[in-house]
Design a protein around this motif. Structure first.
Motif, PDB file in Angstrom:
ATOM      1  N   ILE A 100       0.847  -1.189   0.000  1.00  0.00           N
ATOM      2  CA  ILE A 100       0.000   0.000   0.000  1.00  0.00           C
ATOM      3  C   ILE A 100       0.884   1.241   0.000  1.00  0.00           C
ATOM      4  CG2 ILE A 100      -1.617   1.348   1.419  1.00  0.00           C
ATOM      5  CD1 ILE A 100      -2.893  -1.269   2.269  1.00  0.00           C
ATOM      6  N   ASN A 101       0.520   2.218  -0.787  1.00  0.00           N
ATOM      7  CA  ASN A 101       1.225   3.502  -0.907  1.00  0.00           C
ATOM      8  C   ASN A 101       2.664   3.342  -1.390  1.00  0.00           C
ATOM      9  OD1 ASN A 101      -1.100   4.762   0.126  1.00  0.00           O
ATOM     10  ND2 ASN A 101      -0.378   4.457   2.223  1.00  0.00           N
ATOM     11  N   GLY A 102       2.989   2.212  -2.011  1.00  0.00           N
ATOM     12  CA  GLY A 102       4.337   2.006  -2.531  1.00  0.00           C
ATOM     13  C   GLY A 102       5.397   1.852  -1.462  1.00  0.00           C
ATOM     14  N   GLY A 103       4.990   1.638  -0.228  1.00  0.00           N
ATOM     15  CA  GLY A 103       5.932   1.547   0.889  1.00  0.00           C
ATOM     16  C   GLY A 103       6.422   0.135   1.131  1.00  0.00           C
ATOM     17  N   LEU A 104       6.370  -0.262   2.374  1.00  0.00           N
ATOM     18  CA  LEU A 104       6.824  -1.584   2.777  1.00  0.00           C
ATOM     19  C   LEU A 104       5.638  -2.530   2.883  1.00  0.00           C
ATOM     20  CD1 LEU A 104       9.273  -0.445   5.602  1.00  0.00           C
ATOM     21  CD2 LEU A 104       9.843  -1.076   3.250  1.00  0.00           C
ATOM     22  N   TRP A 105       5.906  -3.820   2.817  1.00  0.00           N
ATOM     23  CA  TRP A 105       4.842  -4.824   2.918  1.00  0.00           C
ATOM     24  C   TRP A 105       4.128  -4.751   4.264  1.00  0.00           C
ATOM     25  CZ3 TRP A 105       3.150  -6.911  -1.340  1.00  0.00           C
ATOM     26  CH2 TRP A 105       4.016  -7.138  -2.413  1.00  0.00           C
ATOM     27  N   GLU A 106       4.822  -4.288   5.326  1.00  0.00           N
ATOM     28  CA  GLU A 106       4.229  -4.235   6.663  1.00  0.00           C
ATOM     29  C   GLU A 106       2.982  -3.354   6.711  1.00  0.00           C
ATOM     30  OE1 GLU A 106       7.513  -3.673   6.169  1.00  0.00           O
ATOM     31  OE2 GLU A 106       8.373  -5.420   7.125  1.00  0.00           O
ATOM     32  N   GLU A 107       2.901  -2.389   5.802  1.00  0.00           N
ATOM     33  CA  GLU A 107       1.751  -1.487   5.765  1.00  0.00           C
ATOM     34  C   GLU A 107       0.526  -2.153   5.171  1.00  0.00           C
ATOM     35  OE1 GLU A 107       3.231   1.813   3.522  1.00  0.00           O
ATOM     36  OE2 GLU A 107       4.783   2.256   4.999  1.00  0.00           O
ATOM     37  N   GLY A 108       0.717  -3.314   4.564  1.00  0.00           N
ATOM     38  CA  GLY A 108      -0.359  -4.012   3.888  1.00  0.00           C
ATOM     39  C   GLY A 108      -0.106  -4.019   2.386  1.00  0.00           C
ATOM     40  N   TRP A 109      -1.066  -4.537   1.633  1.00  0.00           N
ATOM     41  CA  TRP A 109      -0.892  -4.628   0.191  1.00  0.00           C
ATOM     42  C   TRP A 109      -2.226  -4.386  -0.510  1.00  0.00           C
ATOM     43  CZ3 TRP A 109      -0.418  -8.820   3.491  1.00  0.00           C
ATOM     44  CH2 TRP A 109      -1.439  -9.760   3.444  1.00  0.00           C
ATOM     45  N   ALA A 110      -2.111  -4.181  -1.812  1.00  0.00           N
ATOM     46  CA  ALA A 110      -3.297  -3.960  -2.635  1.00  0.00           C
ATOM     47  C   ALA A 110      -3.105  -4.652  -3.978  1.00  0.00           C
ATOM     48  CB  ALA A 110      -3.523  -2.470  -2.847  1.00  0.00           C
ATOM     49  N   VAL A 111      -4.203  -5.079  -4.572  1.00  0.00           N
ATOM     50  CA  VAL A 111      -4.199  -5.660  -5.919  1.00  0.00           C
ATOM     51  C   VAL A 111      -4.800  -4.615  -6.848  1.00  0.00           C
ATOM     52  CG1 VAL A 111      -5.125  -7.488  -7.393  1.00  0.00           C
ATOM     53  CG2 VAL A 111      -4.410  -8.026  -5.055  1.00  0.00           C
TER      54      VAL A 111
ATOM     55  N   GLN B 225      -8.505  -0.665  -8.100  1.00  0.00           N
ATOM     56  CA  GLN B 225      -7.992  -1.486  -6.997  1.00  0.00           C
ATOM     57  C   GLN B 225      -9.088  -2.466  -6.608  1.00  0.00           C
ATOM     58  OE1 GLN B 225      -5.879   0.437  -3.761  1.00  0.00           O
ATOM     59  NE2 GLN B 225      -7.136  -0.686  -2.318  1.00  0.00           N
ATOM     60  N   TRP B 226      -8.768  -3.763  -6.630  1.00  0.00           N
ATOM     61  CA  TRP B 226      -9.762  -4.778  -6.317  1.00  0.00           C
ATOM     62  C   TRP B 226      -9.777  -5.132  -4.836  1.00  0.00           C
ATOM     63  CZ3 TRP B 226      -7.409  -5.420 -11.178  1.00  0.00           C
ATOM     64  CH2 TRP B 226      -8.287  -5.406 -12.254  1.00  0.00           C
ATOM     65  N   ILE B 227      -8.632  -5.446  -4.326  1.00  0.00           N
ATOM     66  CA  ILE B 227      -8.524  -5.952  -2.952  1.00  0.00           C
ATOM     67  C   ILE B 227      -7.400  -5.210  -2.260  1.00  0.00           C
ATOM     68  CG2 ILE B 227      -8.055  -7.970  -1.513  1.00  0.00           C
ATOM     69  CD1 ILE B 227      -8.772  -9.738  -3.852  1.00  0.00           C
ATOM     70  N   SER B 228      -7.572  -4.962  -0.975  1.00  0.00           N
ATOM     71  CA  SER B 228      -6.449  -4.448  -0.197  1.00  0.00           C
ATOM     72  C   SER B 228      -6.495  -5.058   1.194  1.00  0.00           C
ATOM     73  CB  SER B 228      -6.471  -2.920  -0.113  1.00  0.00           C
ATOM     74  OG  SER B 228      -7.568  -2.491   0.641  1.00  0.00           O
ATOM     75  N   GLN B 229      -5.353  -5.138   1.801  1.00  0.00           N
ATOM     76  CA  GLN B 229      -5.215  -5.650   3.157  1.00  0.00           C
ATOM     77  C   GLN B 229      -4.375  -4.641   3.910  1.00  0.00           C
ATOM     78  OE1 GLN B 229      -6.210  -8.552   4.882  1.00  0.00           O
ATOM     79  NE2 GLN B 229      -5.293  -7.531   6.608  1.00  0.00           N
ATOM     80  N   GLY B 230      -4.954  -4.047   4.935  1.00  0.00           N
ATOM     81  CA  GLY B 230      -4.232  -3.034   5.693  1.00  0.00           C
ATOM     82  C   GLY B 230      -3.575  -3.601   6.928  1.00  0.00           C
ATOM     83  N   ASP B 231      -4.158  -3.366   8.068  1.00  0.00           N
ATOM     84  CA  ASP B 231      -3.594  -3.726   9.363  1.00  0.00           C
ATOM     85  C   ASP B 231      -3.295  -5.224   9.451  1.00  0.00           C
ATOM     86  OD1 ASP B 231      -2.804  -3.677  12.012  1.00  0.00           O
ATOM     87  OD2 ASP B 231      -4.866  -3.728  12.768  1.00  0.00           O
ATOM     88  N   LEU B 232      -2.046  -5.550   9.729  1.00  0.00           N
ATOM     89  CA  LEU B 232      -1.640  -6.952   9.849  1.00  0.00           C
ATOM     90  C   LEU B 232      -1.563  -7.402  11.309  1.00  0.00           C
ATOM     91  CD1 LEU B 232       1.215  -7.099   7.193  1.00  0.00           C
ATOM     92  CD2 LEU B 232      -1.222  -7.488   6.882  1.00  0.00           C
ATOM     93  N   GLY B 233      -1.990  -6.555  12.218  1.00  0.00           N
ATOM     94  CA  GLY B 233      -1.945  -6.912  13.634  1.00  0.00           C
ATOM     95  C   GLY B 233      -0.511  -7.023  14.105  1.00  0.00           C
ATOM     96  N   GLN B 234      -0.192  -8.123  14.758  1.00  0.00           N
ATOM     97  CA  GLN B 234       1.161  -8.324  15.283  1.00  0.00           C
ATOM     98  C   GLN B 234       2.060  -9.081  14.316  1.00  0.00           C
ATOM     99  OE1 GLN B 234       0.039 -10.130  19.100  1.00  0.00           O
ATOM    100  NE2 GLN B 234       0.796  -8.260  20.075  1.00  0.00           N
ATOM    101  N   VAL B 235       1.548  -9.368  13.126  1.00  0.00           N
ATOM    102  CA  VAL B 235       2.342 -10.036  12.095  1.00  0.00           C
ATOM    103  C   VAL B 235       3.076  -8.964  11.299  1.00  0.00           C
ATOM    104  CG1 VAL B 235       2.239 -11.501  10.044  1.00  0.00           C
ATOM    105  CG2 VAL B 235       0.713 -11.953  11.975  1.00  0.00           C
ATOM    106  N   TYR B 236       4.329  -9.246  10.945  1.00  0.00           N
ATOM    107  CA  TYR B 236       5.106  -8.286  10.160  1.00  0.00           C
ATOM    108  C   TYR B 236       5.965  -9.037   9.155  1.00  0.00           C
ATOM    109  CZ  TYR B 236       8.927  -9.599  13.286  1.00  0.00           C
ATOM    110  OH  TYR B 236       9.864 -10.319  13.995  1.00  0.00           O
ATOM    111  N   PHE B 237       6.431  -8.324   8.148  1.00  0.00           N
ATOM    112  CA  PHE B 237       7.317  -8.892   7.152  1.00  0.00           C
ATOM    113  C   PHE B 237       8.742  -8.645   7.617  1.00  0.00           C
ATOM    114  CE2 PHE B 237       3.446  -8.471   4.812  1.00  0.00           C
ATOM    115  CZ  PHE B 237       3.447  -9.559   3.957  1.00  0.00           C
TER     116      PHE B 237
END
Length: 182
Positions: free
Chosen positions: A70-81, A98-110
């Motif tokens: 998301i926003n061209g940043g890091l995977w930790e911020e989430g992702w979008a299709v 944009q079809w799908i996005s995943q934001g908050d990953l909780g306590q999971v990080y890349f």
């Protein structure tokens, strides 16, 4: 029969409660580890499902589709299709969607490590699926790569998301099968 023989003493009940408390406390770390592993597996499977959706959309629509942070940043911020508009498509014929996005990953990080699907030519993170459904770099090369997931509660816990050359994803647990994760 006496009234004294009809029940348990307070001391016996307290001993049983103490034993149960000790057992519960000793299993708590294992429970936390299993919950953390489950959270990582959920995020890993969701990422793979979104990547497979992106690939299927690219193949079905005949246009490049990207799964990107998301926003061209890091995977930790989430992702979008998203679909990709490029110079070969007329501006009027391409509408970014944009079809799908995943934001908050909780306590999971890349975690660091792996190439994190960084295109060597553009230095952008993401996976571009061509109209044929193949994962490609901006210059057309294949992107065989991996992402490594970790969890805040357990720094030793990790899952690797690996994309093979045939487009097949797999989730690898390096503690259970270190050879398969290489």
């Amino acid at each position: 029969m006496n009234n004294e023989d009809q029940g348990y003493s307070l001391l016996e009940l307290m001993a049983v409660v103490l034993i149960i408390a000790i057992i519960a406390l000793s299993t708590l770390p294992l429970l936390h580890e299993q919950m953390a592993a489950r959270e990582i597996d959920i995020i890993a499977r969701r990422f793979i499902a979104h990547a497979q959706f992106a690939r299927a959309q690219a193949f079905q629509l005949g246009v490049p589709i990207r799964i990107t942070p998301i926003n061209g940043g890091l995977w930790e911020e989430g992702w979008a299709v998203k679909n990709v508009c490029n110079d070969r498509q007329p501006k009027s014929g391409c509408v970014e969607r944009q079809w799908i996005s995943q934001g908050d990953l909780g306590q999971v990080y890349f975690k660091g490590g792996g190439k994190q699907f960084i295109d060597p030519h553009t230095s952008k993170r993401g996976i571009l699926f061509s109209a044929a459904g193949a994962a490609k770099t901006a210059q057309g090369g294949f992107v065989a790569n991996r992402l490594i997931l970790g969890h805040d509660r357990d720094s030793g816990l990790e899952r690797q998301l690996i994309l093979g050359s045939g487009g097949r994803w797999r989730i690898c647990d390096p503690t259970k099968d270190p050879k398969a994760c290489k």
